[in-house]
Write an enzyme that holds these catalytic residues in place. Structure first.
Site, short mmCIF file in Angstrom:
data_model
loop_
_atom_site.label_atom_id
_atom_site.label_comp_id
_atom_site.label_asym_id
_atom_site.label_seq_id
_atom_site.Cartn_x
_atom_site.Cartn_y
_atom_site.Cartn_z
CG ASN A 42 -0.17 -0.41 2.27
OD1 ASN A 42 0.95 -1.34 2.49
ND2 ASN A 42 -0.94 0.15 3.68
CD GLU A 44 -1.31 4.59 4.43
OE1 GLU A 44 -0.84 5.62 5.22
OE2 GLU A 44 -1.82 3.89 5.12
CD GLU A 55 -5.70 -5.94 -0.88
OE1 GLU A 55 -4.49 -4.88 -0.95
OE2 GLU A 55 -6.08 -6.48 0.39
CB CYS A 94 -8.66 -4.56 -3.32
SG CYS A 94 -7.58 -3.26 -3.12
N1 THU Z 1 -4.68 -1.82 2.43
C1 THU Z 1 -5.09 -2.39 2.00
O1 THU Z 1 -4.14 -1.91 1.51
N2 THU Z 1 -5.58 -3.54 1.52
C2 THU Z 1 -6.49 -3.83 1.80
O2 THU Z 1 -7.32 -4.48 1.18
C3 THU Z 1 -7.41 -2.61 2.60
C4 THU Z 1 -6.78 -1.69 3.56
C5 THU Z 1 -4.38 -0.61 2.58
C6 THU Z 1 -4.59 1.60 2.40
C7 THU Z 1 -4.09 1.83 3.49
O3 THU Z 1 -2.99 2.40 3.48
C8 THU Z 1 -3.94 1.25 5.70
O4 THU Z 1 -4.35 -0.31 4.67
C9 THU Z 1 -4.93 1.89 5.84
O5 THU Z 1 -6.21 1.41 5.75
#
Ligand code: THU
Length: 134
Positions: A42, A44, A55, A94
Site C-alpha cells: 500500500n 499512502e 492488492e 480491491c
Molecule cells: N489497505 C490495503 O492495502 N489493502 C486493503 O485491502 C485494505 C486497506 C491499506 C490502505 C491504507 O493504506 C491502509 O491499509 C489502512 O486502511
C-alpha cells in the site's frame, strides 16, 4: 507454486509499504497463470484519496505488463510496528478489481501466523458481483 512461497513474497513486499498516515502496512503477491508473480504494497498520500491498496498495486503492475490471467493472491497486513498475525481481508474496492480480472475460483490466501492462514475463493468473498460482461 506453493501457497507458502506466495506468502513469503507478500511478507517481503509489505516491507516497502509507504504508510506515514495509517501506519498499517499491507503486502500482496499475485500469481499469474504463467507462474510469474507481481507483488504490491500500500502507498499512502497526504491527500488520502490517492492512497492505493497493496492488492491493487499488484494487479495494476501485472495488467500494465500484459498479464490478465491470474491464479491466486496472498495478502498480509498489520500495524507497521508489528509482524502480521491475524488475517487482513481485502477491501471492497480491491475485491471489485479482482472480479474484473479473475474467475470465481481465483484463490485468495490470507496470511495469519501460527495456523491462522485462511484460503477463500473469489466467489466466496465477492458474491453477487457486479460485472457488465456476464
Ligand atoms: N489497505 C490495503 O492495502 N489493502 C486493503 O485491502 C485494505 C486497506 C491499506 C490502505 C491504507 O493504506 C491502509 O491499509 C489502512 O486502511
Amino acid at each position: 507454486m506453493r501457497d507458502s512461497t506466495l506468502i513469503k513474497k507478500c511478507l517481503e513486499a509489505r516491507k516497502s509499504a509507504y504508510v506515514p498516515y495509517s501506519h498499517f502496512a499491507v503486502g500482496a503477491a499475485l500469481l499469474c497463470a504463467d507462474g510469474k508473480v507481481y507483488t504490491g504494497c500500500n502507498i499512502e498520500n497526504a491527500s488520502f484519496s490517492p492512497t492505493v491498496c497493496a492488492e491493487r498495486t499488484a494487479f495494476f503492475k501485472a495488467v500494465s505488463e500484459g498479464h490478465k490471467d491470474f491464479e491466486a493472491i496472498a495478502i498480509c497486513g498489520a500495524p507497521d510496528s508489528e509482524e502480521p498475525t491475524v488475517i487482513c481481508p481485502p477491501c471492497g474496492v480491491c475485491r471489485q478489481v479482482m472480479q474484473e480480472f479473475c474467475r470465481p475460483d481465483f484463490r485468495v490466501i490470507l496470511y495469519g501466523s501460527e495456523g491462522r492462514t485462511k484460503v477463500y475463493t473469489l466467489s466466496e468473498i465477492m458474491p453477487l458481483r457486479f460485472d457488465l460482461m456476464d
